[in-house]
Scaffold this motif. Sequence first.
Motif, mmCIF file in Angstrom:
data_model
loop_
_atom_site.group_PDB
_atom_site.id
_atom_site.type_symbol
_atom_site.label_atom_id
_atom_site.label_comp_id
_atom_site.label_asym_id
_atom_site.label_seq_id
_atom_site.Cartn_x
_atom_site.Cartn_y
_atom_site.Cartn_z
ATOM 1 N N THR A 54 -40.896 136.620 26.269
ATOM 2 C CA THR A 54 -40.232 136.357 24.998
ATOM 3 C C THR A 54 -39.931 134.878 24.845
ATOM 4 O O THR A 54 -40.170 134.275 23.789
ATOM 5 N N ALA A 55 -39.387 134.259 25.905
ATOM 6 C CA ALA A 55 -39.063 132.835 25.847
ATOM 7 C C ALA A 55 -40.317 131.995 25.640
ATOM 8 O O ALA A 55 -40.312 131.028 24.862
ATOM 9 N N ALA A 56 -41.404 132.348 26.329
ATOM 10 C CA ALA A 56 -42.652 131.598 26.174
ATOM 11 C C ALA A 56 -43.203 131.727 24.759
ATOM 12 O O ALA A 56 -43.663 130.747 24.167
ATOM 13 N N ARG A 57 -43.176 132.928 24.216
ATOM 14 C CA ARG A 57 -43.681 133.135 22.858
ATOM 15 C C ARG A 57 -42.884 132.314 21.849
ATOM 16 O O ARG A 57 -43.440 131.741 20.920
ATOM 17 N N ARG A 58 -41.563 132.247 22.062
ATOM 18 C CA ARG A 58 -40.721 131.485 21.144
ATOM 19 C C ARG A 58 -40.806 129.983 21.388
ATOM 20 O O ARG A 58 -40.397 129.190 20.544
ATOM 21 N N GLY A 59 -41.294 129.593 22.555
ATOM 22 C CA GLY A 59 -41.378 128.183 22.877
ATOM 23 C C GLY A 59 -40.036 127.564 23.182
ATOM 24 O O GLY A 59 -39.782 126.408 22.844
ATOM 25 N N VAL A 75 -28.370 131.840 30.096
ATOM 26 C CA VAL A 75 -28.238 131.105 28.844
ATOM 27 C C VAL A 75 -29.637 130.729 28.364
ATOM 28 O O VAL A 75 -30.546 130.523 29.174
ATOM 29 N N GLY A 76 -29.800 130.669 27.060
ATOM 30 C CA GLY A 76 -31.064 130.252 26.476
ATOM 31 C C GLY A 76 -30.838 129.217 25.399
ATOM 32 O O GLY A 76 -29.723 129.035 24.896
ATOM 33 N N ALA A 77 -31.908 128.510 25.065
ATOM 34 C CA ALA A 77 -31.870 127.528 23.984
ATOM 35 C C ALA A 77 -33.032 127.786 23.053
ATOM 36 O O ALA A 77 -34.168 127.965 23.503
ATOM 37 N N GLU A 86 -30.216 126.194 18.753
ATOM 38 C CA GLU A 86 -29.292 127.315 18.904
ATOM 39 C C GLU A 86 -29.087 127.676 20.368
ATOM 40 O O GLU A 86 -30.053 127.802 21.130
ATOM 41 N N LEU A 87 -27.838 127.834 20.764
ATOM 42 C CA LEU A 87 -27.479 128.348 22.084
ATOM 43 C C LEU A 87 -27.523 129.869 22.026
ATOM 44 O O LEU A 87 -26.938 130.478 21.137
ATOM 45 N N LYS A 88 -28.197 130.485 23.002
ATOM 46 C CA LYS A 88 -28.393 131.929 22.994
ATOM 47 C C LYS A 88 -28.033 132.531 24.352
ATOM 48 O O LYS A 88 -28.069 131.857 25.378
ATOM 49 N N ARG A 89 -27.696 133.799 24.353
ATOM 50 C CA ARG A 89 -27.621 134.645 25.547
ATOM 51 C C ARG A 89 -26.758 134.065 26.666
ATOM 52 O O ARG A 89 -27.148 134.106 27.842
ATOM 53 N N LEU A 90 -25.574 133.537 26.324
ATOM 54 C CA LEU A 90 -24.663 133.043 27.347
ATOM 55 C C LEU A 90 -23.815 134.197 27.872
ATOM 56 O O LEU A 90 -22.984 134.756 27.154
ATOM 57 N N TYR A 91 -24.032 134.549 29.139
ATOM 58 C CA TYR A 91 -23.271 135.603 29.802
ATOM 59 C C TYR A 91 -23.024 135.204 31.251
ATOM 60 O O TYR A 91 -23.911 134.627 31.900
ATOM 61 N N VAL A 92 -21.841 135.524 31.767
ATOM 62 C CA VAL A 92 -21.502 135.302 33.168
ATOM 63 C C VAL A 92 -20.864 136.586 33.688
ATOM 64 O O VAL A 92 -19.947 137.145 33.065
ATOM 65 N N ALA A 93 -21.341 137.061 34.829
ATOM 66 C CA ALA A 93 -20.789 138.278 35.431
ATOM 67 C C ALA A 93 -19.329 138.057 35.802
ATOM 68 O O ALA A 93 -18.933 136.954 36.192
ATOM 69 N N PRO A 94 -18.495 139.112 35.708
ATOM 70 C CA PRO A 94 -17.058 138.961 36.011
ATOM 71 C C PRO A 94 -16.786 138.321 37.368
ATOM 72 O O PRO A 94 -15.906 137.468 37.491
#
Length: 342
Positions: A54-59, A75-77, A86-94
């Motif tokens: 997905t990341a590769a397709r979106r570049g 995290v994604g950009a 756009e900042l995307k998918r920011l998650y950190v495990a508890p």
Amino acid sequence: MSASPAVDVPGLRRVTDADAERLTTLIAGAYAEHPGCVLDLPGVDDDLPAPATTAARRGSPWWVIERDGEVVASVGAGPRVDDSVELKRLYVAPAARGRGLATHLVELVERQAAGLGAEEVELWSDTRFLDAHRLYTRLGYERTGRTRELHDPSETTEFEFVRRITPATPTATARWRGPGGATTATLTALPDGWSLTSDIPGDGGTISIEADAAWRTCRAEVTTVASTRRLTADGAGRWWRDGDRAPELDGCEDVDVEDAPLTNTLPIRRLLHAGRTQDDTRAAWIRVPGRAIEPLDQRYTHLGGDRWRYASATGYETELTVDDHGLVVMYGDRWHRQRPTR
């Protein structure tokens, strides 16, 4: 030769498709902390089954932090659109919170955006994610007042946050004169890669390329008066054109914009990074003018020092010299570097 950029957090790397299950577990756990928030597959969360593809397709890059075999943060950009990333998918495990990982990942995206020349980072956050909102506010993000609804099973409404940033200063700048006139190019460091840009002489168009730390092309966009062409790649030989698979380009390693000295930097730096002196390679050849993109077999041979020989399947051969950044100084009798003016 300028050094490659680097990321400096243990376990931080680009996502792979093999991370899909562990990444899904991370994000599903974050959703479960908020009543009514659930995964939406294959809807809103359709990027999770094959995240690297997905990341590769979106570049655009997507990073994870792995600790003890678990994906503990993400995290994604997005790609640069106008002057924003756009900042995307920011998650950190508890179990990994309270260690500054989220702050570092936000800063990572900001460095990516600055290297692409963006002037702001934007993000959208679920109205229920109050802890995240406090983080963003502390890091200088402001609510814009805009909201959007995702129409998903969680009935998600999101707030928009934006932070202004300063574009990065290029690592190197080159100005050439050739058959079509003068052109200026820049090379700018990204967190784990490089951004290359150039104008197209006589056309008013632009070339924008993003490569990873090994100088494998991730994204290329060529805009001319006639068209805009976007290519993305996964570094392993798969290509997409405007988001659609382009199997005719599979196996290509670089992009080559016709009669543009900027793109010679890609295979030269890729070879030097790998410690090799010759390469029979295939490039996605972007013709200018026009809309054609086609595979082109090429050979680069290091002649020693700053000298290289280039040959293509079209029968064209020439010798070129490069500077310490791998940017062309002389390209046969077609292109030569201009001295900077003061």
